[in-house]
Scaffold this active site. Structure first.
Site, PDB file in Angstrom:
ATOM      1  N   CYS A 149       0.838  -1.206   0.000  1.00 34.80           N
ATOM      2  CA  CYS A 149       0.000   0.000   0.000  1.00 34.80           C
ATOM      3  C   CYS A 149       0.870   1.251   0.000  1.00 34.80           C
ATOM      4  CB  CYS A 149      -0.917  -0.017   1.225  1.00 34.80           C
ATOM      5  SG  CYS A 149      -1.909   1.476   1.376  1.00 34.80           S
ATOM      6  N   CYS A 152      -0.295   4.114   2.268  1.00 34.14           N
ATOM      7  CA  CYS A 152       0.016   3.898   3.689  1.00 34.14           C
ATOM      8  C   CYS A 152       1.504   4.122   3.962  1.00 34.14           C
ATOM      9  CB  CYS A 152      -0.315   2.465   4.116  1.00 34.14           C
ATOM     10  SG  CYS A 152      -1.842   1.806   3.454  1.00 34.14           S
ATOM     11  N   ASP A 153       2.360   3.573   3.125  1.00 33.86           N
ATOM     12  CA  ASP A 153       3.773   3.464   3.484  1.00 33.86           C
ATOM     13  C   ASP A 153       4.720   4.355   2.683  1.00 33.86           C
ATOM     14  OD1 ASP A 153       2.990   1.539   5.289  1.00 33.86           O
ATOM     15  OD2 ASP A 153       3.324  -0.133   3.914  1.00 33.86           O
TER      16      ASP A 153
END
Ligand code: NAP
Length: 325
Positions: A149, A152-153
Protein backbone atom coordinates in the site's frame (compact mmCIF):
# COMPACT_ATOMS: atom_id res chain seq x y z
CA UNK A 1 -30.50 -12.01 26.78
CA UNK A 2 -32.66 -10.88 23.86
CA UNK A 3 -36.40 -11.26 23.81
CA UNK A 4 -37.78 -11.27 20.32
CA UNK A 5 -41.31 -10.98 19.05
CA UNK A 6 -43.00 -14.35 18.56
CA UNK A 7 -44.59 -13.19 15.34
CA UNK A 8 -41.23 -12.41 13.91
CA UNK A 9 -41.96 -11.20 10.38
CA UNK A 10 -38.51 -12.21 9.21
CA UNK A 11 -38.34 -15.83 10.33
CA UNK A 12 -42.11 -16.30 10.59
CA UNK A 13 -41.60 -18.38 13.73
CA UNK A 14 -40.65 -17.70 17.34
CA UNK A 15 -37.15 -16.36 17.23
CA UNK A 16 -34.44 -18.32 18.98
CA UNK A 17 -33.50 -16.53 22.18
CA UNK A 18 -29.83 -17.29 21.59
CA UNK A 19 -29.65 -15.53 18.24
CA UNK A 20 -27.52 -12.43 18.12
CA UNK A 21 -29.03 -9.24 16.78
CA UNK A 22 -26.00 -8.98 14.56
CA UNK A 23 -22.98 -11.12 13.82
CA UNK A 24 -20.08 -9.27 12.22
CA UNK A 25 -17.71 -11.45 10.24
CA UNK A 26 -14.21 -9.97 10.16
CA UNK A 27 -12.30 -7.60 12.39
CA UNK A 28 -10.52 -4.94 10.39
CA UNK A 29 -11.51 -1.28 10.73
CA UNK A 30 -14.89 -2.06 9.08
CA UNK A 31 -15.76 -4.89 11.48
CA UNK A 32 -14.64 -3.16 14.68
CA UNK A 33 -16.32 0.13 13.72
CA UNK A 34 -19.54 -1.72 12.93
CA UNK A 35 -19.24 -3.44 16.34
CA UNK A 36 -18.74 -0.13 18.16
CA UNK A 37 -21.89 1.27 16.57
CA UNK A 38 -24.17 -1.78 16.91
CA UNK A 39 -23.21 -2.58 20.50
CA UNK A 40 -23.48 1.06 21.48
CA UNK A 41 -26.98 0.96 19.96
CA UNK A 42 -27.69 -1.91 22.40
CA UNK A 43 -27.80 -4.57 19.71
CA UNK A 44 -26.54 -7.93 20.88
CA UNK A 45 -23.35 -8.07 18.82
CA UNK A 46 -20.81 -10.79 18.12
CA UNK A 47 -17.68 -10.34 16.02
CA UNK A 48 -15.99 -13.43 14.65
CA UNK A 49 -12.57 -12.01 14.00
CA UNK A 50 -11.09 -14.30 11.34
CA UNK A 51 -7.61 -15.76 11.09
CA UNK A 52 -5.84 -12.41 11.48
CA UNK A 53 -7.72 -10.53 14.22
CA UNK A 54 -7.42 -6.84 13.36
CA UNK A 55 -6.95 -7.51 9.64
CA UNK A 56 -4.37 -6.07 7.28
CA UNK A 57 -3.32 -3.27 9.64
CA UNK A 58 -1.85 -5.85 12.00
CA UNK A 59 0.93 -6.38 9.48
CA UNK A 60 1.73 -2.73 8.82
CA UNK A 61 4.04 -0.56 10.86
CA UNK A 62 3.20 3.08 11.44
CA UNK A 63 -0.08 4.57 10.23
CA UNK A 64 0.29 8.30 9.65
CA UNK A 65 -2.95 9.11 7.84
CA UNK A 66 -5.60 7.90 10.28
CA UNK A 67 -7.20 11.07 11.62
CA UNK A 68 -6.91 11.73 15.33
CA UNK A 69 -3.30 10.61 15.72
CA UNK A 70 -1.14 13.64 14.88
CA UNK A 71 2.07 11.72 15.59
CA UNK A 72 0.93 8.53 13.85
CA UNK A 73 0.06 5.22 15.45
CA UNK A 74 1.25 1.67 14.87
CA UNK A 75 -1.27 -0.45 12.94
CA UNK A 76 -1.58 -3.16 15.63
CA UNK A 77 -2.06 -0.52 18.33
CA UNK A 78 -4.80 1.19 16.31
CA UNK A 79 -6.59 -2.12 15.87
CA UNK A 80 -6.26 -3.05 19.56
CA UNK A 81 -7.78 0.34 20.43
CA UNK A 82 -10.71 -0.29 18.08
CA UNK A 83 -11.20 -3.78 19.53
CA UNK A 84 -11.22 -2.45 23.10
CA UNK A 85 -13.64 0.30 22.08
CA UNK A 86 -16.06 -2.29 20.64
CA UNK A 87 -15.71 -4.47 23.77
CA UNK A 88 -16.35 -1.47 26.01
CA UNK A 89 -19.92 -1.30 24.68
CA UNK A 90 -20.49 -5.04 25.05
CA UNK A 91 -19.42 -6.54 21.72
CA UNK A 92 -18.51 -10.18 22.19
CA UNK A 93 -15.41 -10.94 20.11
CA UNK A 94 -14.41 -14.49 19.23
CA UNK A 95 -11.04 -15.14 17.62
CA UNK A 96 -12.09 -17.84 15.20
CA UNK A 97 -12.55 -18.27 11.46
CA UNK A 98 -15.99 -18.53 9.86
CA UNK A 99 -16.00 -21.55 7.57
CA UNK A 100 -19.66 -21.70 6.53
CA UNK A 101 -22.72 -19.45 6.44
CA UNK A 102 -26.32 -20.35 5.82
CA UNK A 103 -28.29 -17.31 4.72
CA UNK A 104 -31.28 -19.39 3.61
CA UNK A 105 -32.28 -20.01 7.24
CA UNK A 106 -33.81 -17.40 9.58
CA UNK A 107 -32.13 -16.62 11.89
CA UNK A 108 -28.98 -16.95 9.80
CA UNK A 109 -26.44 -19.59 10.77
CA UNK A 110 -22.75 -18.77 11.01
CA UNK A 111 -20.37 -21.65 11.58
CA UNK A 112 -16.77 -21.24 12.67
CA UNK A 113 -14.25 -23.91 13.67
CA UNK A 114 -15.47 -23.94 17.28
CA UNK A 115 -19.21 -23.20 17.09
CA UNK A 116 -22.34 -22.39 15.13
CA UNK A 117 -24.18 -19.24 16.14
CA UNK A 118 -27.40 -17.65 14.96
CA UNK A 119 -27.94 -14.07 13.89
CA UNK A 120 -30.91 -11.95 12.87
CA UNK A 121 -28.58 -9.85 10.77
CA UNK A 122 -25.03 -10.13 9.49
CA UNK A 123 -22.38 -7.64 8.42
CA UNK A 124 -19.67 -9.14 6.22
CA UNK A 125 -16.35 -7.36 6.77
CA UNK A 126 -13.91 -10.01 5.61
CA UNK A 127 -11.83 -7.61 3.53
CA UNK A 128 -9.48 -8.42 0.70
CA UNK A 129 -5.96 -9.75 0.68
CA UNK A 130 -3.24 -8.28 -1.51
CA UNK A 131 -2.04 -10.71 -4.13
CA UNK A 132 1.48 -11.85 -3.35
CA UNK A 133 4.40 -12.33 -5.70
CA UNK A 134 4.86 -15.77 -4.22
CA UNK A 135 8.66 -15.69 -3.94
CA UNK A 136 10.26 -16.90 -0.68
CA UNK A 137 12.00 -13.62 0.23
CA UNK A 138 8.75 -11.63 -0.06
CA UNK A 139 7.39 -12.76 3.30
CA UNK A 140 10.78 -12.34 4.97
CA UNK A 141 10.80 -8.60 4.11
CA UNK A 142 7.07 -7.85 4.51
CA UNK A 143 6.85 -4.68 6.59
CA UNK A 144 10.64 -4.23 6.21
CA UNK A 145 10.71 -2.74 2.75
CA UNK A 146 8.04 -4.83 1.05
CA UNK A 147 4.70 -3.04 1.10
CA UNK A 148 1.27 -3.56 -0.44
CA UNK A 149 0.00 0.00 0.00
CA UNK A 150 1.79 3.11 -1.27
CA UNK A 151 -0.71 5.50 0.32
CA UNK A 152 0.02 3.90 3.69
CA UNK A 153 3.77 3.46 3.48
CA UNK A 154 5.08 5.76 0.71
CA UNK A 155 6.27 8.56 3.01
CA UNK A 156 8.57 6.11 4.82
CA UNK A 157 10.64 5.73 1.65
CA UNK A 158 11.95 9.28 1.21
CA UNK A 159 15.13 9.33 -0.86
CA UNK A 160 15.06 5.57 -1.53
CA UNK A 161 15.23 3.64 -4.79
CA UNK A 162 11.72 2.27 -5.15
CA UNK A 163 10.43 -0.62 -7.24
CA UNK A 164 6.73 -1.00 -8.03
CA UNK A 165 5.42 -4.29 -9.42
CA UNK A 166 2.31 -4.48 -11.62
CA UNK A 167 0.75 -2.98 -14.72
CA UNK A 168 -2.77 -2.07 -13.60
CA UNK A 169 -4.34 1.18 -12.40
CA UNK A 170 -3.10 0.66 -8.85
CA UNK A 171 0.52 0.10 -9.90
CA UNK A 172 0.53 3.23 -12.06
CA UNK A 173 -1.20 5.38 -9.49
CA UNK A 174 1.19 4.15 -6.82
CA UNK A 175 4.28 4.63 -8.99
CA UNK A 176 3.19 8.20 -9.74
CA UNK A 177 2.47 8.88 -6.07
CA UNK A 178 5.79 7.37 -5.00
CA UNK A 179 7.80 9.75 -7.23
CA UNK A 180 7.06 12.36 -4.53
CA UNK A 181 9.24 10.41 -2.13
CA UNK A 182 11.64 8.13 -3.96
CA UNK A 183 15.03 8.97 -5.43
CA UNK A 184 14.00 6.73 -8.31
CA UNK A 185 10.88 4.72 -9.15
CA UNK A 186 11.12 1.65 -11.39
CA UNK A 187 7.97 -0.08 -12.54
CA UNK A 188 8.44 -3.78 -13.16
CA UNK A 189 5.75 -5.36 -15.34
CA UNK A 190 5.57 -8.93 -16.59
CA UNK A 191 4.37 -7.93 -20.07
CA UNK A 192 5.23 -5.24 -22.64
CA UNK A 193 1.92 -3.43 -22.38
CA UNK A 194 -0.04 -2.09 -19.47
CA UNK A 195 -3.51 -3.02 -18.29
CA UNK A 196 -4.03 0.39 -16.69
CA UNK A 197 -6.38 3.04 -18.10
CA UNK A 198 -4.90 5.25 -20.82
CA UNK A 199 -5.07 8.38 -18.72
CA UNK A 200 -3.00 6.84 -15.92
CA UNK A 201 -0.57 5.41 -18.48
CA UNK A 202 -0.10 8.83 -20.05
CA UNK A 203 0.51 10.44 -16.67
CA UNK A 204 3.09 7.80 -15.77
CA UNK A 205 4.84 7.95 -19.18
CA UNK A 206 5.12 11.71 -18.86
CA UNK A 207 6.69 11.44 -15.41
CA UNK A 208 10.49 11.58 -15.90
CA UNK A 209 11.10 9.89 -12.55
CA UNK A 210 9.42 6.60 -13.57
CA UNK A 211 11.47 4.03 -15.45
CA UNK A 212 9.59 1.11 -17.03
CA UNK A 213 11.12 -2.36 -16.94
CA UNK A 214 9.05 -4.40 -19.39
CA UNK A 215 8.73 -8.18 -19.53
CA UNK A 216 10.35 -8.51 -16.12
CA UNK A 217 9.47 -10.26 -12.91
CA UNK A 218 11.14 -10.06 -9.52
CA UNK A 219 13.09 -13.21 -8.81
CA UNK A 220 14.81 -12.34 -5.49
CA UNK A 221 14.64 -9.73 -2.80
CA UNK A 222 17.77 -9.21 -0.72
CA UNK A 223 18.75 -7.20 2.28
CA UNK A 224 20.00 -7.23 5.79
CA UNK A 225 17.45 -5.97 8.31
CA UNK A 226 15.47 -4.36 5.49
CA UNK A 227 15.30 -4.56 1.72
CA UNK A 228 18.49 -3.47 -0.04
CA UNK A 229 18.25 -4.85 -3.57
CA UNK A 230 16.10 -6.81 -5.99
CA UNK A 231 16.93 -9.08 -8.86
CA UNK A 232 14.65 -8.78 -11.87
CA UNK A 233 14.44 -11.44 -14.52
CA UNK A 234 13.62 -10.90 -18.19
CA UNK A 235 10.81 -13.37 -18.94
CA UNK A 236 11.84 -13.62 -22.61
CA UNK A 237 15.55 -14.39 -22.37
CA UNK A 238 15.92 -15.31 -18.69
CA UNK A 239 18.64 -12.67 -18.11
CA UNK A 240 18.80 -11.32 -14.58
CA UNK A 241 19.72 -7.83 -13.36
CA UNK A 242 20.37 -6.76 -9.77
CA UNK A 243 19.07 -3.32 -8.81
CA UNK A 244 19.39 -1.26 -5.65
CA UNK A 245 16.03 -0.95 -3.88
CA UNK A 246 15.02 0.35 -0.49
CA UNK A 247 11.34 -0.32 -1.04
CA UNK A 248 9.23 -2.69 -3.11
CA UNK A 249 5.58 -1.95 -3.64
CA UNK A 250 3.62 -4.96 -4.81
CA UNK A 251 0.54 -3.73 -6.68
CA UNK A 252 -0.68 -6.79 -8.54
CA UNK A 253 -4.28 -6.73 -7.39
CA UNK A 254 -6.30 -7.92 -4.43
CA UNK A 255 -8.41 -11.00 -3.79
CA UNK A 256 -11.62 -10.31 -1.88
CA UNK A 257 -12.18 -12.81 0.91
CA UNK A 258 -15.56 -14.01 -0.28
CA UNK A 259 -15.11 -17.71 -1.04
CA UNK A 260 -17.56 -18.85 1.66
CA UNK A 261 -20.36 -16.60 0.36
CA UNK A 262 -20.32 -17.87 -3.24
CA UNK A 263 -23.74 -19.09 -4.34
CA UNK A 264 -25.54 -17.09 -1.63
CA UNK A 265 -24.29 -13.51 -1.96
CA UNK A 266 -24.10 -11.77 -5.35
CA UNK A 267 -20.46 -11.22 -6.30
CA UNK A 268 -18.99 -9.41 -9.29
CA UNK A 269 -16.69 -11.16 -11.76
CA UNK A 270 -13.68 -10.46 -9.52
CA UNK A 271 -15.40 -11.84 -6.41
CA UNK A 272 -16.26 -8.50 -4.73
CA UNK A 273 -19.66 -8.26 -3.03
CA UNK A 274 -22.23 -6.30 -5.03
CA UNK A 275 -24.17 -3.85 -2.87
CA UNK A 276 -27.38 -1.90 -3.31
CA UNK A 277 -28.51 1.04 -1.19
CA UNK A 278 -24.94 1.55 0.07
CA UNK A 279 -24.45 -1.50 2.34
CA UNK A 280 -27.17 -4.08 1.55
CA UNK A 281 -26.43 -7.35 -0.23
CA UNK A 282 -28.94 -9.34 -2.26
CA UNK A 283 -30.03 -11.15 0.95
CA UNK A 284 -32.27 -9.08 3.18
CA UNK A 285 -30.59 -8.69 6.55
CA UNK A 286 -27.08 -9.36 5.25
CA UNK A 287 -24.93 -6.26 4.84
CA UNK A 288 -21.29 -5.74 3.88
CA UNK A 289 -18.64 -3.14 4.58
CA UNK A 290 -15.03 -2.39 3.72
CA UNK A 291 -12.59 -3.88 1.23
CA UNK A 292 -14.82 -6.92 0.69
CA UNK A 293 -16.88 -4.73 -1.65
CA UNK A 294 -14.70 -1.62 -2.08
CA UNK A 295 -11.81 -2.16 -4.48
CA UNK A 296 -11.37 1.53 -5.13
CA UNK A 297 -10.44 3.31 -1.89
CA UNK A 298 -9.17 0.50 0.37
CA UNK A 299 -8.17 2.74 3.28
CA UNK A 300 -8.62 2.11 7.00
CA UNK A 301 -10.65 5.27 7.31
CA UNK A 302 -12.96 4.42 4.39
CA UNK A 303 -13.41 0.85 5.64
CA UNK A 304 -14.29 2.25 9.07
CA UNK A 305 -16.75 4.62 7.43
CA UNK A 306 -18.43 1.77 5.57
CA UNK A 307 -18.57 -0.22 8.85
CA UNK A 308 -20.40 2.68 10.48
CA UNK A 309 -22.83 2.91 7.55
CA UNK A 310 -23.58 -0.83 7.65
CA UNK A 311 -24.16 -0.70 11.42
CA UNK A 312 -26.64 2.17 11.05
CA UNK A 313 -28.40 0.30 8.24
CA UNK A 314 -28.59 -2.87 10.36
CA UNK A 315 -30.05 -0.94 13.25
CA UNK A 316 -32.68 0.60 11.00
CA UNK A 317 -33.44 -2.73 9.35
CA UNK A 318 -33.86 -4.54 12.67
CA UNK A 319 -35.97 -1.73 14.11
CA UNK A 320 -38.27 -1.87 11.12
CA UNK A 321 -38.71 -5.59 11.76
CA UNK A 322 -39.26 -5.21 15.52
CA UNK A 323 -36.12 -7.15 16.24
CA UNK A 324 -34.85 -4.76 18.84
CA UNK A 325 -34.42 -5.82 22.41
P1 NAP B 1 -5.54 -5.35 -11.76
O1 NAP B 1 -6.28 -4.42 -12.65
O2 NAP B 1 -6.03 -6.74 -11.59
O3 NAP B 1 -4.03 -5.38 -12.28
C1 NAP B 1 -3.10 -6.22 -11.71
C2 NAP B 1 -1.78 -6.07 -12.45
O4 NAP B 1 -0.82 -6.89 -11.80
C3 NAP B 1 -1.85 -6.49 -13.91
O5 NAP B 1 -1.07 -5.64 -14.69
C4 NAP B 1 -1.26 -7.90 -13.87
O6 NAP B 1 -0.54 -8.23 -15.04
C5 NAP B 1 -0.27 -7.81 -12.73
N1 NAP B 1 -0.12 -9.10 -12.07
C6 NAP B 1 -1.09 -9.91 -11.57
N2 NAP B 1 -0.55 -10.99 -10.99
C7 NAP B 1 0.79 -10.85 -11.11
C8 NAP B 1 1.91 -11.63 -10.69
N3 NAP B 1 1.73 -12.79 -10.03
N4 NAP B 1 3.15 -11.20 -10.98
C9 NAP B 1 3.33 -10.04 -11.65
N5 NAP B 1 2.33 -9.25 -12.06
C10 NAP B 1 1.07 -9.66 -11.80
O7 NAP B 1 -5.42 -4.76 -10.24
P2 NAP B 1 -5.40 -3.24 -9.72
O8 NAP B 1 -4.46 -2.43 -10.52
O9 NAP B 1 -5.20 -3.32 -8.26
O10 NAP B 1 -6.88 -2.71 -10.01
C11 NAP B 1 -8.00 -3.40 -9.42
C12 NAP B 1 -9.29 -2.68 -9.86
O11 NAP B 1 -9.35 -1.39 -9.23
C13 NAP B 1 -9.34 -2.44 -11.36
O12 NAP B 1 -10.67 -2.59 -11.78
C14 NAP B 1 -8.90 -1.01 -11.49
O13 NAP B 1 -9.41 -0.39 -12.66
C15 NAP B 1 -9.49 -0.38 -10.22
N6 NAP B 1 -8.69 0.79 -9.83
C16 NAP B 1 -9.09 1.99 -10.32
C17 NAP B 1 -8.37 3.13 -10.00
C18 NAP B 1 -8.83 4.45 -10.55
O14 NAP B 1 -9.81 4.47 -11.27
N7 NAP B 1 -8.14 5.53 -10.26
C19 NAP B 1 -7.24 3.05 -9.19
C20 NAP B 1 -6.85 1.82 -8.71
C21 NAP B 1 -7.58 0.68 -9.06
P3 NAP B 1 -1.28 -8.52 -16.45
O15 NAP B 1 -1.69 -7.19 -16.95
O16 NAP B 1 -0.22 -9.18 -17.24
O17 NAP B 1 -2.44 -9.42 -16.12
Amino acid sequence: MSSYSADDPVSNKPAASQAYDVVIIGSGPAGYTAGIYTSRAKLRTRIVSGTLPGGQLMTTSEVENYPGFPNGIFGPELMMNMRQQAERFGTCIVDDEVIRVDFNKRPFEITSHSETCEAHSVIICTGASPRKLGIPSEEQFAGRGVSYCATCDGPFFKGEDIVVVGGGDTALEEATFLTKFGKSVRLVHRRASLRASKILQQKAFENPKIEFLWNRVISTIEGDRKVGAVTVKDVENGLEQRLPAGGIFVAIGHEPNTAIYKGQIDLDNKGYIILKNHTATNIEGVFAAGDVHDFRYRQAITAGGFGCMAALDVEKWLTERKHRR
